[in-house]
Design an enzyme around this catalytic site. Structure first.
Site, PDB file in Angstrom:
ATOM      1  N   ASP A 207      29.710  36.210  44.379  1.00  0.00           N
ATOM      2  CA  ASP A 207      29.699  36.932  45.646  1.00  0.00           C
ATOM      3  C   ASP A 207      30.910  37.869  45.656  1.00  0.00           C
ATOM      4  O   ASP A 207      31.039  38.665  44.727  1.00  0.00           O
ATOM      5  CB  ASP A 207      29.686  35.946  46.821  1.00  0.00           C
ATOM      6  CG  ASP A 207      29.124  36.562  48.096  1.00  0.00           C
ATOM      7  OD1 ASP A 207      28.201  37.381  48.000  1.00  0.00           O
ATOM      8  OD2 ASP A 207      29.601  36.225  49.178  1.00  0.00           O
TER       9      ASP A 207
ATOM     10  N   ASP B 163      26.663  35.563  40.010  1.00  0.00           N
ATOM     11  CA  ASP B 163      27.951  36.164  40.381  1.00  0.00           C
ATOM     12  C   ASP B 163      28.709  35.219  41.295  1.00  0.00           C
ATOM     13  O   ASP B 163      28.210  34.165  41.683  1.00  0.00           O
ATOM     14  CB  ASP B 163      27.700  37.489  41.110  1.00  0.00           C
ATOM     15  CG  ASP B 163      26.810  37.290  42.330  1.00  0.00           C
ATOM     16  OD1 ASP B 163      27.343  36.948  43.396  1.00  0.00           O
ATOM     17  OD2 ASP B 163      25.572  37.436  42.201  1.00  0.00           O
TER      18      ASP B 163
END
Length: 289
Positions: free
Chosen positions: A217, A215
């Site tokens: 974040d 991802d």
């Protein structure tokens, strides 16, 4: 005379979120190891991977029952060393703090910043022995290079070099924290490399990380903020890549190499050897006098 086969697992693999078994091992045995630091995250699975004896330990335990702060890192590293492991490949899920590392990227970090909160026991020493090991380069350069080569051979372009920001968790970052870490020039963010890297250095083991980016974040304006479900979904795809890299790595790593990591305590122990008792020596991994 029949040659003696060395069945000692010289390579250890610590599996992170989503990687709870390797599904690749043959001639498997499960070993429960007791340590001066309590129970490891679980029993250690020892088996052959392409003819190479390795030890595997799921960092968060079977079924992912341990949070990052609850992982018994001292017991884990001590147990692997007791089994004969000399080199550890630590796999983990991480978030990206830079456009360079999109979700799905495999990264071999070279630096580490500790943003944990001091609740994790981070040394084998104390209680009768004091040591200060060098952590200038927290990941073994030789083992890092071996992982990079294995990745290319397996058909994956592993990103070589990144600064890993380790936070306490279990919560993900706030947006303000995420932007702060980016302003510091940090590259990836996770919750488990500390204190593993330092403990491996104290145990005089080679330690390298294989970080699987899941991802962005929560800093990326065009992407949704990280969730546990997002991490799990991306990890399912990344785990296959991690297993392929491991298959190449175990056959190319020099399991008999003498590395500077194996001498990390040379000159690091400041306590007078004459006053270190046998129990403390065993607990800290020091030679018995």
């Amino acid at each position: 005379m029949v040659a003696t086969v060395d069945r000692t697992p010289r390579i250890g693999v610590i599996g992170g979120s989503g990687l709870y078994d390797l599904e690749l091992l043959e001639q498997v045995e499960t070993i429960a190891v007791r340590t001066p630091y309590g129970q490891p995250s679980g029993d250690i699975t020892v088996g052959n991977l392409l003819g190479v004896r390795i030890a595997f330990l799921p960092r968060h335990g079977t079924g992912h029952r341990l949070s990052p702060s609850e992982v018994p890192a001292r017991a884990n590293i001590h147990a692997l060393r007791e089994l004969g492991v000399r080199q550890i490949i630590a796999i983990s899920a991480v978030g990206s703090l830079t456009e360079r590392f999109a979700p799905g990227t495999l990264v071999v970090p070279d630096q580490l910043v500790d943003r944990t909160k001091g609740v994790r026991p981070a040394t084998f020493f104390g209680g009768g022995a004091v040591a200060h090991v060098s952590m200038a380069d927290p990941f073994c350069e030789r083992l890092r290079a071996d992982l990079g080569t294995a990745g290319k051979t397996a058909g994956y372009d592993l990103a070589d070099g990144a600064t890993y920001c380790c936070i306490e968790g279990p919560q993900f970052s706030t947006r303000a924290e995420s932007h702060l870490y980016r302003s510091w020039g940090l590259d990836i963010i996770g919750m488990t490399a500390v204190p593993e890297a330092a403990l491996a250095r104290e145990a005089q083991l080679c330690y390298a990380g294989l970080a699987l980016v899941t991802d962005y974040d929560c800093w990326h304006e065009s992407e949704e903020a990280v969730t546990a479900g997002m991490v799990a979904e991306t990890m399912r795809a990344n785990v296959r890549a991690a297993r392929e890299v491991l298959k190449e790595a175990v056959t190319t790593i020099d399991r008999t190499a003498d590395c500077t990591c194996h001498h990390a305590l040379t000159g690091a122990v400041l306590t007078d050897p004459a006053i270190i008792d046998a129990a403390t020596r065993e607990r800290c991994g020091l030679p018995v006098r």
